[in-house]
Enzyme design. Structure first.
Site, PDB file in Angstrom:
ATOM      1  N   ASP A  69       2.364  86.791  50.727  1.00 41.95           N
ATOM      2  CA  ASP A  69       2.856  85.836  49.757  1.00 41.95           C
ATOM      3  C   ASP A  69       4.119  85.712  49.773  1.00 41.95           C
ATOM      4  O   ASP A  69       4.984  86.742  50.449  1.00 41.95           O
ATOM      5  CB  ASP A  69       2.267  86.142  48.389  1.00 41.95           C
ATOM      6  CG  ASP A  69       2.406  87.296  47.976  1.00 41.95           C
ATOM      7  OD1 ASP A  69       1.791  88.217  48.093  1.00 41.95           O
ATOM      8  OD2 ASP A  69       3.618  87.761  47.340  1.00 41.95           O
ATOM      9  N   MET A  81       3.669  97.890  46.306  1.00 38.35           N
ATOM     10  CA  MET A  81       3.518  98.825  45.127  1.00 38.35           C
ATOM     11  C   MET A  81       3.141 100.237  45.641  1.00 38.35           C
ATOM     12  O   MET A  81       2.855 100.954  44.710  1.00 38.35           O
ATOM     13  CB  MET A  81       2.283  98.167  44.265  1.00 38.35           C
ATOM     14  CG  MET A  81       2.652  96.837  44.043  1.00 38.35           C
ATOM     15  SD  MET A  81       1.167  96.049  42.852  1.00 38.35           S
ATOM     16  CE  MET A  81       1.418  96.965  41.364  1.00 38.35           C
ATOM     17  N   GLY A  99       4.598  91.215  49.644  1.00 41.73           N
ATOM     18  CA  GLY A  99       5.287  89.982  49.267  1.00 41.73           C
ATOM     19  C   GLY A  99       6.731  89.894  49.777  1.00 41.73           C
ATOM     20  O   GLY A  99       7.389  91.001  50.007  1.00 41.73           O
ATOM     21  N   GLU A 157      -7.461  95.883  53.301  1.00 47.50           N
ATOM     22  CA  GLU A 157      -6.470  96.433  54.283  1.00 47.50           C
ATOM     23  C   GLU A 157      -7.204  97.789  54.878  1.00 47.50           C
ATOM     24  O   GLU A 157      -6.927  97.623  56.186  1.00 47.50           O
ATOM     25  CB  GLU A 157      -5.412  96.848  53.479  1.00 47.50           C
ATOM     26  CG  GLU A 157      -4.668  95.880  52.690  1.00 47.50           C
ATOM     27  CD  GLU A 157      -3.544  96.499  51.461  1.00 47.50           C
ATOM     28  OE1 GLU A 157      -2.532  95.627  51.390  1.00 47.50           O
ATOM     29  OE2 GLU A 157      -3.763  97.568  50.879  1.00 47.50           O
TER      30      GLU A 157
HETATM   31  N1  ADE Z   1       1.643  93.024  47.512  1.00 49.47           N
HETATM   32  C1  ADE Z   1       1.483  91.734  48.092  1.00 49.47           C
HETATM   33  N2  ADE Z   1       2.129  91.037  47.453  1.00 49.47           N
HETATM   34  C2  ADE Z   1       2.788  91.349  46.270  1.00 49.47           C
HETATM   35  C3  ADE Z   1       3.638  91.078  45.272  1.00 49.47           C
HETATM   36  N3  ADE Z   1       4.062  89.725  45.396  1.00 49.47           N
HETATM   37  N4  ADE Z   1       4.464  92.125  44.519  1.00 49.47           N
HETATM   38  C4  ADE Z   1       3.995  93.400  44.741  1.00 49.47           C
HETATM   39  N5  ADE Z   1       3.394  93.958  45.651  1.00 49.47           N
HETATM   40  C5  ADE Z   1       2.665  92.762  46.608  1.00 49.47           C
END
Ligand code: ADE
Length: 257
Positions: A224, A200, A83, A17
């Site tokens: 994702d 996070m 995500g 990133e």
């Molecule tokens: N950052 C990217 N994908 C994530 C996910 N599935 N859960 C938490 N943080 C993320």
């Protein structure tokens, strides 16, 4: 919004990133600050200090507070991947947060998790103000800016066949000290919080911003969809989508600062 020459702090959790941003910067100088590498320079004429914080709420909050204190920053920005929680979204879409929630801060009662305002004891009367909200005038300006942004297609080997234009939208982003790799949890987080994405760090930096009286903008491109395949999609897409967050971040900085 202050208009001084104080820099903006940009916090990235991971090297992929940070690299997507650092390659867009000029007049670059590198310093170490309490074990963190900090890249000072300019992004489109704006002074920025960029640091790779490490993953999670504590790492990002400490980094945000350090940068704000050391460089007298006028705003905090988090840029990177997330995500997706909203089933309407696809990998490569980008969410700019109008609202940030620490989804793992609260009162755990049997199976129910009651969210509380971070910093407030999670007991007693149920607090409804658990989200950190962006100021309404900034939301309006960013909503208009988001509608104008065109992201390039993902590389052909990663793009789903026939996929539509990548979206850039305002939404609620959740943060917690867990990588979400479960369809059941994805559905619960989307339904309970009405959120578009999960990561996070962002809401931890929002807590620091609230303490210091600094605006916080979080930009996240989806690597994702937080469900059963997220542990496979994340490593496959992280480097390909991180530049999307950097592209949107440039437009955000141009709009707000
Ligand atoms: N950052 C990217 N994908 C994530 C996910 N599935 N859960 C938490 N943080 C993320």
């Amino acid at each position: 919004m202050p208009t001084s020459a104080a820099p903006l702090a940009v916090i990235c959790a991971m090297a992929e990133e940070e690299a997507a941003l650092a390659e867009l910067m000029v007049h670059v100088e590198t310093r170490m600050l309490l074990g963190r590498r900090v890249v000072l320079g300019q992004l489109d004429g704006h002074d920025v200090v960029v640091s790779e914080s490490g993953v999670g709420k504590v790492a990002s909050a400490v980094t945000a507070a350090l940068l704000a204190h050391e460089f007298g920053c006028r705003g905090l920005v988090v840029s990177g991947v997330a995500g997706g929680l909203d089933p309407a979204l696809h990998i490569g879409d980008t969410v700019i947060a109008h609202s940030l929630v620490q989804h793992d801060y609260g009162h755990l009662q049997d199976a129910a998790m009651i969210p509380f305002r971070p910093g407030v004891p999670p007991l007693g009367e149920h607090r409804r103000d658990y989200a950190f909200e962006l100021a309404p005038d900034l939301i309006d300006r960013l909503t208009r800016a988001a509608a104008e942004i065109d992201l390039p297609d993902l590389p052909a080997d990663l793009a789903a066949p026939g996929e539509r234009r990548r979206r850039v939208l305002m939404g609620r982003i959740l943060s917690g000290d867990q990588f979400i790799n479960s369809e059941v949890v994805r559905r619960r987080l989307h339904t309970e919080f009405g959120a578009q994405a999960v990561e996070m760090e962002g809401a931890a930096v929002a807590q620091v911003g609230a303490l210091l009286g600094l605006p916080v903008v979080v930009v996240r491109c989806l690597s994702d969809l937080a469900g059963a395949d997220s542990h496979l999609d994340f490593p496959r897409f992280v480097a390909a989508v991180a530049p999307g967050a950097a592209t949107v971040l440039r437009r955000v900085i141009r709009e707000l600062w």
